[in-house]
Write an enzyme that holds these catalytic residues in place. Sequence first.
Site, PDB file in Angstrom:
ATOM      1  N   LYS A 119       0.815  -1.227   0.000  1.00  0.00           N
ATOM      2  CA  LYS A 119       0.000   0.000   0.000  1.00  0.00           C
ATOM      3  C   LYS A 119       0.844   1.270   0.000  1.00  0.00           C
ATOM      4  O   LYS A 119       0.448   2.303  -0.547  1.00  0.00           O
ATOM      5  CB  LYS A 119      -0.918   0.006   1.228  1.00  0.00           C
ATOM      6  CG  LYS A 119      -2.032  -1.036   1.179  1.00  0.00           C
ATOM      7  CD  LYS A 119      -3.101  -0.663   0.183  1.00  0.00           C
ATOM      8  CE  LYS A 119      -4.284  -1.621   0.232  1.00  0.00           C
ATOM      9  NZ  LYS A 119      -5.195  -1.418  -0.924  1.00  0.00           N
ATOM     10  N   GLU A 176      -9.584   6.446   3.087  1.00  0.00           N
ATOM     11  CA  GLU A 176     -10.465   5.423   3.649  1.00  0.00           C
ATOM     12  C   GLU A 176      -9.605   4.219   3.979  1.00  0.00           C
ATOM     13  O   GLU A 176      -8.533   4.036   3.402  1.00  0.00           O
ATOM     14  CB  GLU A 176     -11.533   5.036   2.618  1.00  0.00           C
ATOM     15  CG  GLU A 176     -11.119   3.959   1.600  1.00  0.00           C
ATOM     16  CD  GLU A 176      -9.989   4.372   0.671  1.00  0.00           C
ATOM     17  OE1 GLU A 176      -9.781   5.585   0.482  1.00  0.00           O
ATOM     18  OE2 GLU A 176      -9.295   3.481   0.140  1.00  0.00           O
ATOM     19  N   SER A 204       1.543  -9.750  -1.171  1.00  0.00           N
ATOM     20  CA  SER A 204       1.248  -8.321  -1.033  1.00  0.00           C
ATOM     21  C   SER A 204       1.458  -7.771   0.373  1.00  0.00           C
ATOM     22  O   SER A 204       1.723  -6.590   0.544  1.00  0.00           O
ATOM     23  CB  SER A 204      -0.189  -8.053  -1.477  1.00  0.00           C
ATOM     24  OG  SER A 204      -1.083  -8.866  -0.750  1.00  0.00           O
TER      25      SER A 204
END
Lengths: 253, 401
Positions: free
Chosen positions: B97, B119, B385
């Site tokens: 991220k 968010e 990830s």
Amino acid sequence: MKRIQNKLSENNKLLSIYFTAGYPKLDDTVEILQLLEKDGVDMIEIGLPFSDPLADGPTIQESSQVALKNGMTTEILFQQLKDIRKMVSIPLLIMGYFNPVLQFGVENFCKKCAEVGIDGLILPDLPLAEYEEHYAEIFKKYDLLNIFLITPQTSEERIRMIDTASEGFIYMVSSASVTGSSSGFGVSQQEYFKRVESLQLKNPQIVGFGINNSGTFQRATKHAKGAIIGSAFIKMLSEKGLAGISSFIKSIR
Amino acid sequence: MINTQYSNMNYNVNEKGYYGEFGGAYIPEMLYPNVEELRQNYLKVMAEESFQKEFHQLLKDYVGRPTPLYFAKRLSEKYNTKIYLKREDLCHTGAHKVNNTIGQILMAKRLGKTRIIAETGAGQHGVATATVCALMGLECIVFMGEVDIKRQAPNVARMKMLGAKVVPATSGSKTLKDATNEAIRDWINNPVDTHYIIGSVVGPHPYPDMVARFQSVISEEIKTQLKEKEGRENPDFVVACVGGGSNAAGAFYHYLDKPEVGIIAVEAAGKGIDTGESASTSVLGKVGIIHGSKTLLMQTADGQITEPYSISAGLDYPGVGPMHANLFASGRGEFISITDDEAMEAGLKLCKLEGIIPAIESSHALAIFENRKFKKNDVVVVNLSGRGDKDLDIYVNYFKL
């Protein structure tokens, strides 16, 4: 049928009311419409409830949730409105988000609107470019007006573009906010209303967002053709029910 | 196997913001000036030499890139193929991220924004956003569903330590979808000084493309690293889990137009595709509009958006990014759904075989090897990830460890 245009050509300032269809009870729609007309409202936006209303504050969000829980659907709304033109003659618009319309089928939706006597649509998340490229012809075919929004941040160039694409009126969002905010109508908003008034657009402007009483209605309509009350009306409905409609409308003007 | 059928197609966004029939910017007028400002500037800003320099410097020295491409020997032996893991779990903050939040914070600064909103579902994107805001000294507000705040307490604590304000989303189902709605509403209310850092390849154009470009560093590195290890830039397959789809977009990006590379997107089947508790959007979704984008999404016949379910909060989203909707609709991507149970088993297996605790999101991608067979000499890159620290409670409770 040019109900919206005819109404706009009248001399007075227009009072328009938004409410969520299916709220407070599933079958209140027709009665609310009749009461509003009886009490002298000029135009009504019937809200088609959506699960994810991005541009709405807590009041309209909650009324939408309740309406959906009550079982409101696009199909049911059209059934409720089936004979509405035998009872109500002021302009009626449907206001909602684009996805339920898309799932119903845009052409099918417009056709149903024409059948029951809806005069226009307000779909805030259907952008101008998409509308013109894909849907304008369908709207015209069924004689439906598509109402666009402008905000204090909308550039003059874009306001003129929206004016060109519009027929009927322009929905002038009073401030940078979601619905139901009570930012009041201060100097900056008056300046914004005046600025838009001075553009001499071909479409009259009707102000929405933040109008909740007689004072804000007066200030909103000083430089505009009319104003729309939504959240404040729904708040009143949740407190007093349909019995409170008459005194609420009378308190506005 | 070379599939020439796709060789002349382009799977990137077109000049109107669409991937095939998916994408666009279905936003209310209140958001138009912000989104338009971004649309007009994002490519220009990203192309600036000073931007590129700062972005890559931070990815290197702050995030810890390049992340390793690790040949998973024991996992490969077990499944009789060559499995490489792209170690995004080793990024600062624990997941891919941060690649995107670094890029977007630099973008926000160049656009003169002083207030950042985001968010978050599981809290990974919220933490990555709070991190870069601390780094740049910008105000940070993170919207998070009330339900998720309770489920993901450690990440809430991290965000607070980093100086972010965490605002509970109390509308609707009180999860990621509603947190996204609240962030959008905040942006409507603060149209001038605020930049919205969306955490996935979702939302109105240009977000899906911008986020995909920031994440594309993943496949850029895979190409170089695979060349060193295997003598070729292209694997036979690249595999990634898809919620909104940002890690997948990054892992697929430089292979989208290479037909010789198979693309496998792994969705969360939850308790099973037909149980009513699933997030397999490619199977259960229909074309519609969510958060400003036309894409595949889970909804009722009447167009109301429904609640997805997955044991993994990061895959618990009722739509997929428009890029992935197009990969599915065009047939370019192979989509596989993995249940909670399959993912949990695969996660534990990676711990035991390779000494790596994966995020449950990534465990979904690892789970495909049980049923999807590959040739012995196939080179399969799995994008790992995120790391599993945030999921320890869920693993421990599931396996009664």
